[in-house]
Design a protein around this motif. Structure first.
Motif, PDB file in Angstrom:
ATOM      1  N   LEU A 189      -0.669   9.456   6.594  1.00 53.70           N
ATOM      2  CA  LEU A 189       0.278   8.350   6.459  1.00 53.70           C
ATOM      3  C   LEU A 189       0.415   7.962   4.993  1.00 53.70           C
ATOM      4  N   GLN A 190      -0.686   7.872   4.287  1.00 50.53           N
ATOM      5  CA  GLN A 190      -0.645   7.523   2.866  1.00 50.53           C
ATOM      6  C   GLN A 190       0.185   8.543   2.086  1.00 50.53           C
ATOM      7  N   ASP A 191       0.020   9.820   2.389  1.00 51.54           N
ATOM      8  CA  ASP A 191       0.808  10.858   1.713  1.00 51.54           C
ATOM      9  C   ASP A 191       2.294  10.701   2.005  1.00 51.54           C
ATOM     10  N   ALA A 192       2.645  10.391   3.253  1.00 51.34           N
ATOM     11  CA  ALA A 192       4.057  10.214   3.626  1.00 51.34           C
ATOM     12  C   ALA A 192       4.663   9.008   2.917  1.00 51.34           C
ATOM     13  N   VAL A 193       3.926   7.908   2.839  1.00 45.58           N
ATOM     14  CA  VAL A 193       4.407   6.705   2.150  1.00 45.58           C
ATOM     15  C   VAL A 193       4.645   7.014   0.675  1.00 45.58           C
ATOM     16  N   SER A 194       3.724   7.741   0.078  1.00 51.59           N
ATOM     17  CA  SER A 194       3.872   8.123  -1.332  1.00 51.59           C
ATOM     18  C   SER A 194       5.072   9.047  -1.537  1.00 51.59           C
ATOM     19  N   ARG A 195       5.218  10.044  -0.662  1.00 51.08           N
ATOM     20  CA  ARG A 195       6.327  11.000  -0.765  1.00 51.08           C
ATOM     21  C   ARG A 195       7.676  10.310  -0.631  1.00 51.08           C
ATOM     22  N   LEU A 196       7.753   9.290   0.235  1.00 54.95           N
ATOM     23  CA  LEU A 196       9.008   8.564   0.459  1.00 54.95           C
ATOM     24  C   LEU A 196       9.221   7.422  -0.541  1.00 54.95           C
ATOM     25  N   SER A 197       8.270   7.214  -1.432  1.00 56.78           N
ATOM     26  CA  SER A 197       8.324   6.149  -2.444  1.00 56.78           C
ATOM     27  C   SER A 197       8.514   4.774  -1.812  1.00 56.78           C
ATOM     28  N   LEU A 198       7.821   4.522  -0.707  1.00 54.94           N
ATOM     29  CA  LEU A 198       7.885   3.210  -0.052  1.00 54.94           C
ATOM     30  C   LEU A 198       7.005   2.237  -0.825  1.00 54.94           C
ATOM     31  N   ASP A 199       7.439   0.981  -0.901  1.00 56.93           N
ATOM     32  CA  ASP A 199       6.636  -0.005  -1.610  1.00 56.93           C
ATOM     33  C   ASP A 199       6.217  -1.124  -0.670  1.00 56.93           C
ATOM     34  N   GLY A 200       5.324  -1.974  -1.133  1.00 58.48           N
ATOM     35  CA  GLY A 200       4.856  -3.099  -0.336  1.00 58.48           C
ATOM     36  C   GLY A 200       3.709  -2.751   0.593  1.00 58.48           C
ATOM     37  N   ILE A 201       3.136  -1.572   0.458  1.00 57.56           N
ATOM     38  CA  ILE A 201       2.026  -1.145   1.300  1.00 57.56           C
ATOM     39  C   ILE A 201       0.845  -0.837   0.390  1.00 57.56           C
ATOM     40  N   THR A 202      -0.308  -1.388   0.726  1.00 53.71           N
ATOM     41  CA  THR A 202      -1.513  -1.154  -0.048  1.00 53.71           C
ATOM     42  C   THR A 202      -2.495  -0.362   0.796  1.00 53.71           C
ATOM     43  N   PHE A 203      -3.122   0.619   0.195  1.00 52.13           N
ATOM     44  CA  PHE A 203      -4.115   1.432   0.886  1.00 52.13           C
ATOM     45  C   PHE A 203      -5.481   1.250   0.238  1.00 52.13           C
ATOM     46  N   ALA A 204      -6.511   1.228   1.060  1.00 51.94           N
ATOM     47  CA  ALA A 204      -7.888   1.195   0.588  1.00 51.94           C
ATOM     48  C   ALA A 204      -8.712   2.048   1.536  1.00 51.94           C
ATOM     49  N   GLU A 205      -9.568   2.878   0.984  1.00 56.79           N
ATOM     50  CA  GLU A 205     -10.402   3.736   1.814  1.00 56.79           C
ATOM     51  C   GLU A 205     -11.506   2.883   2.446  1.00 56.79           C
ATOM     52  N   LEU A 206     -11.728   3.100   3.745  1.00 51.55           N
ATOM     53  CA  LEU A 206     -12.767   2.351   4.466  1.00 51.55           C
ATOM     54  C   LEU A 206     -13.890   3.291   4.869  1.00 51.55           C
ATOM     55  N   PRO A 207     -15.117   2.830   4.745  1.00 45.35           N
ATOM     56  CA  PRO A 207     -16.243   3.656   5.178  1.00 45.35           C
ATOM     57  C   PRO A 207     -16.365   3.649   6.699  1.00 45.35           C
ATOM     58  N   THR A 208     -17.041   4.665   7.221  1.00 49.36           N
ATOM     59  CA  THR A 208     -17.316   4.743   8.664  1.00 49.36           C
ATOM     60  C   THR A 208     -18.809   4.966   8.855  1.00 49.36           C
ATOM     61  N   ARG A 209     -19.296   4.576  10.004  1.00 48.55           N
ATOM     62  CA  ARG A 209     -20.689   4.819  10.404  1.00 48.55           C
ATOM     63  C   ARG A 209     -20.708   5.185  11.863  1.00 48.55           C
TER      64      ARG A 209
END
Length: 108
Positions: A88-108
């Motif tokens: 999803l992050q790659d698609a948002v970047s490819r489409l140059s969409l703005d107003g969306i923030t991404f942060a990597e989350l850890p998992t356990r």
């Protein structure tokens, strides 16, 4: 994108030829890791499964609960948190969409 569903909105327009607007239906999957939920927190709501707590400062996702076949979902026990995959992050970047923030989350 995998698992995205668009639904018609229930809006009414006064104009003769209204635009067709869709909204995403973002299903609840996954869960916050139990370490994110304070010990003194009451049990989740019997009806919706939500906890009465605010978003953790450093959320951790329960790895075993995460879906493998969708790219956008809400956290099941914290439904106001929306999670997107790297796809999803790659698609948002490819489409140059703005107003969306991404942060990597850890998992356990």
């Amino acid at each position: 994108m995998r698992g995205l569903q668009a639904c018609d909105t229930q809006l009414r327009f006064r104009q003769a030829d209204p635009p067709r607007l869709l909204e995403l239906q973002i299903e609840p999957w996954g869960a916050l890791h139990p370490d994110c939920i304070p010990v003194e927190t009451p049990p989740p709501c019997q009806t919706c499964g939500r906890f009465g707590l605010s978003r953790p400062d450093a959320p951790i996702l329960a790895a075993a609960s995460l879906p493998r076949d969708v790219d956008l979902f809400r956290v099941g026990n914290f439904a106001t948190m929306i999670i997107g995959t790297e796809r999803l992050q790659d698609a948002v970047s490819r489409l140059s969409l703005d107003g969306i923030t991404f942060a990597e989350l850890p998992t356990r």
